[in-house]
Design a protein around this motif. Structure first.
Motif, PDB file in Angstrom:
ATOM      1  N   LEU A   1       0.765  -1.532   0.271  1.00 32.10           N
ATOM      2  CA  LEU A   1      -0.238  -0.078  -0.108  1.00 32.10           C
ATOM      3  C   LEU A   1       1.013   1.421  -0.278  1.00 32.10           C
ATOM      4  O   LEU A   1       0.614   2.649  -0.906  1.00 32.10           O
ATOM      5  N   ASP A   2       1.089   1.445   0.855  1.00 28.57           N
ATOM      6  CA  ASP A   2       2.624   2.268   0.852  1.00 28.57           C
ATOM      7  C   ASP A   2       3.310   2.848  -0.643  1.00 28.57           C
ATOM      8  O   ASP A   2       3.741   3.972  -0.711  1.00 28.57           O
ATOM      9  N   ARG A   3       4.048   2.346  -0.929  1.00 26.76           N
ATOM     10  CA  ARG A   3       5.051   1.704  -2.336  1.00 26.76           C
ATOM     11  C   ARG A   3       3.794   2.446  -3.304  1.00 26.76           C
ATOM     12  O   ARG A   3       4.390   3.137  -4.669  1.00 26.76           O
ATOM     13  N   LEU A   4       2.484   1.627  -3.116  1.00 26.11           N
ATOM     14  CA  LEU A   4       1.634   2.119  -4.576  1.00 26.11           C
ATOM     15  C   LEU A   4       1.177   3.575  -3.730  1.00 26.11           C
ATOM     16  O   LEU A   4       1.268   4.273  -5.342  1.00 26.11           O
ATOM     17  N   MET A   5       0.704   4.211  -3.110  1.00 27.21           N
ATOM     18  CA  MET A   5       0.562   5.273  -2.809  1.00 27.21           C
ATOM     19  C   MET A   5       1.900   6.646  -2.989  1.00 27.21           C
ATOM     20  O   MET A   5       0.990   7.134  -3.714  1.00 27.21           O
ATOM     21  N   ALA A   6       2.543   6.383  -2.667  1.00 29.77           N
ATOM     22  CA  ALA A   6       3.919   6.739  -3.486  1.00 29.77           C
ATOM     23  C   ALA A   6       4.181   6.871  -4.912  1.00 29.77           C
ATOM     24  O   ALA A   6       4.221   7.846  -5.268  1.00 29.77           O
TER      25      ALA A   6
ATOM     26  N   VAL B   1      -4.106  -9.070  -2.822  1.00 33.80           N
ATOM     27  CA  VAL B   1      -4.843  -8.731  -4.017  1.00 33.80           C
ATOM     28  C   VAL B   1      -5.166  -6.812  -3.010  1.00 33.80           C
ATOM     29  O   VAL B   1      -6.091  -6.690  -2.560  1.00 33.80           O
ATOM     30  N   VAL B   2      -4.802  -6.131  -3.868  1.00 32.95           N
ATOM     31  CA  VAL B   2      -5.102  -4.548  -4.071  1.00 32.95           C
ATOM     32  C   VAL B   2      -6.521  -4.807  -4.429  1.00 32.95           C
ATOM     33  O   VAL B   2      -7.251  -4.842  -5.947  1.00 32.95           O
ATOM     34  N   THR B   3      -7.850  -3.467  -3.824  1.00 31.63           N
ATOM     35  CA  THR B   3      -8.740  -3.343  -4.312  1.00 31.63           C
ATOM     36  C   THR B   3      -9.406  -1.854  -4.376  1.00 31.63           C
ATOM     37  O   THR B   3      -8.701  -1.141  -3.458  1.00 31.63           O
TER      38      THR B   3
ATOM     39  N   ARG C   1      -8.632   4.410 -14.972  1.00 29.27           N
ATOM     40  CA  ARG C   1      -8.943   3.493 -14.375  1.00 29.27           C
ATOM     41  C   ARG C   1      -7.504   2.632 -14.541  1.00 29.27           C
ATOM     42  O   ARG C   1      -7.520   1.687 -14.491  1.00 29.27           O
ATOM     43  N   GLN C   2      -7.251   2.697 -15.993  1.00 33.68           N
ATOM     44  CA  GLN C   2      -6.454   1.550 -16.632  1.00 33.68           C
ATOM     45  C   GLN C   2      -4.934   1.989 -16.605  1.00 33.68           C
ATOM     46  O   GLN C   2      -4.056   1.077 -15.805  1.00 33.68           O
ATOM     47  N   ALA C   3      -4.846   3.157 -15.966  1.00 36.58           N
ATOM     48  CA  ALA C   3      -3.133   3.712 -14.766  1.00 36.58           C
ATOM     49  C   ALA C   3      -3.774   3.434 -13.815  1.00 36.58           C
ATOM     50  O   ALA C   3      -2.056   3.089 -13.513  1.00 36.58           O
ATOM     51  N   LEU C   4      -3.999   3.191 -13.489  1.00 33.31           N
ATOM     52  CA  LEU C   4      -4.276   2.524 -11.839  1.00 33.31           C
ATOM     53  C   LEU C   4      -4.085   1.312 -11.157  1.00 33.31           C
ATOM     54  O   LEU C   4      -3.673   0.886 -10.731  1.00 33.31           O
ATOM     55  N   VAL C   5      -5.031   0.354 -12.342  1.00 34.96           N
ATOM     56  CA  VAL C   5      -4.536  -0.793 -12.577  1.00 34.96           C
ATOM     57  C   VAL C   5      -3.503  -0.646 -12.426  1.00 34.96           C
ATOM     58  O   VAL C   5      -2.687  -1.883 -11.877  1.00 34.96           O
ATOM     59  N   VAL C   6      -2.492  -0.804 -13.960  1.00 31.97           N
ATOM     60  CA  VAL C   6      -0.860  -0.687 -14.208  1.00 31.97           C
ATOM     61  C   VAL C   6      -0.228  -0.741 -13.176  1.00 31.97           C
ATOM     62  O   VAL C   6       0.204  -0.696 -12.710  1.00 31.97           O
ATOM     63  N   ALA C   7      -0.512   0.700 -12.350  1.00 30.64           N
ATOM     64  CA  ALA C   7       0.541   1.082 -11.038  1.00 30.64           C
ATOM     65  C   ALA C   7       0.350   0.038 -10.343  1.00 30.64           C
ATOM     66  O   ALA C   7       1.136   0.120  -9.191  1.00 30.64           O
ATOM     67  N   ALA C   8      -0.958  -0.450  -9.435  1.00 33.10           N
ATOM     68  CA  ALA C   8      -1.072  -2.246  -8.645  1.00 33.10           C
ATOM     69  C   ALA C   8      -0.401  -2.990  -9.416  1.00 33.10           C
ATOM     70  O   ALA C   8       0.222  -3.836  -8.697  1.00 33.10           O
TER      71      ALA C   8
ATOM     72  N   LYS D   1      -3.320  -9.869  -7.575  1.00 25.40           N
ATOM     73  CA  LYS D   1      -4.475  -9.503  -8.059  1.00 25.40           C
ATOM     74  C   LYS D   1      -5.079  -8.054  -8.026  1.00 25.40           C
ATOM     75  O   LYS D   1      -4.740  -7.659  -6.780  1.00 25.40           O
ATOM     76  N   VAL D   2      -5.206  -7.254  -8.292  1.00 20.77           N
ATOM     77  CA  VAL D   2      -6.716  -5.713  -8.478  1.00 20.77           C
ATOM     78  C   VAL D   2      -7.640  -6.224  -8.559  1.00 20.77           C
ATOM     79  O   VAL D   2      -8.010  -6.587 -10.286  1.00 20.77           O
ATOM     80  N   VAL D   3      -8.528  -5.800  -8.409  1.00 22.03           N
ATOM     81  CA  VAL D   3      -9.524  -5.687  -7.787  1.00 22.03           C
ATOM     82  C   VAL D   3     -10.583  -4.001  -8.702  1.00 22.03           C
ATOM     83  O   VAL D   3      -9.900  -3.715  -7.769  1.00 22.03           O
TER      84      VAL D   3
END
Length: 238
Positions: free
Chosen positions: A164-169, A190-192, A203-210, A218-220
């Motif tokens: 979570l920390d790395r994704l938000m960064a 699993v990232v929701t 949307r796609q950029a957020l999924v790709v980042a995760a 997995k990304v939900v």
């Protein structure tokens, strides 16, 4: 990554005095779409490619502009087109204004030149002498090597909090989505993704980042798109 690290050093070349049919035979036998032209001293003097043979008189594809345009452009333009469609030597049809890079050129510069000049290959030079060539295939090999060299995440990097920390960064650094409008949760890798986006491309950029965070399994996607002009709420577009 530098040009010297990805370039092909054994380059198929041809001389400026070679005939057109010799050049065509070399392109076909080596299965390349173009090659540098070098003189007897190894100096780069041009590039010859398939595109230089598109409008040949031998196959009835010589190009002529309408007469009124030729009148406006003058005899020089007509003469130039005639040489390209009837020339017998490589030096008569090759491209002379060749984009090149030095061995120390970074990958960003190489890609920028390829895009700007719309070329598939870049000769690498040291002074005036050809020392290598970079093609799109070389870039693909560099990308493949980068994927293979990417280290596996450590156990500490795979914890939900670390993910979570790395994704938000990453989201904060990239700036395509505001963390304030998002509700991101991580449970056993699993990232929701929940929250509001104002452009469907987010949307796609957020999924790709995760997906690019090590440890994510997995990304939900539960994001909601709010059309900014009407305020209408729209779910995921399939």
């Amino acid at each position: 990554m530098l040009a010297s690290e990805i370039m092909t050093r054994e380059v198929k070349t041809i001389g400026p005095e070679a005939t057109i049919d010799e050049a065509i035979a070399m392109l076909l036998s080596t299965r390349v779409s173009g090659m540098p032209v070098v003189d007897a001293g190894g100096r780069l003097v041009g590039v010859v490619s398939e595109g230089d043979f598109l409008h040949r008189a031998e196959i009835g594809a010589a190009r002529r502009k309408p007469r009124w345009i030729e009148f406006l452009l003058g005899p020089g333009d007509i003469a130039e087109s005639y040489v390209l469609s009837h020339g017998r030597k490589v030096c008569e049809v090759m491209t002379r204004d060749v984009a090149t890079v030095e061995e120390s050129a970074p990958l960003t510069e190489i890609v920028e030149i390829m895009e700007k000049r719309r070329v598939k290959r870049l000769p690498v030079v040291s002074g005036e002498h050809l020392v290598g060539i970079i093609t799109r295939a070389d870039l693909l090999r560099a990308l493949s090597a980068a994927f293979a060299a990417k280290p596996a995440p450590t156990p500490a990097e795979c914890t939900d909090k670390a993910i979570l920390d790395r994704l938000m960064a990453e989201l904060k650094a990239q700036g395509f989505a505001s963390p304030r409008t998002l509700d991101v949760a991580v449970d056993h890798g699993v990232v929701t993704l929940k929250g509001e986006i104002f452009d469907e491309r987010q949307r796609q950029a957020l999924v790709v980042a995760a997906e690019n965070i090590g440890g994510v399994t997995k990304v939900v996607d539960q994001l909601v798109w709010i059309e900014p002009f009407s305020g209408m709420t729209i779910g995921k577009i399939e």
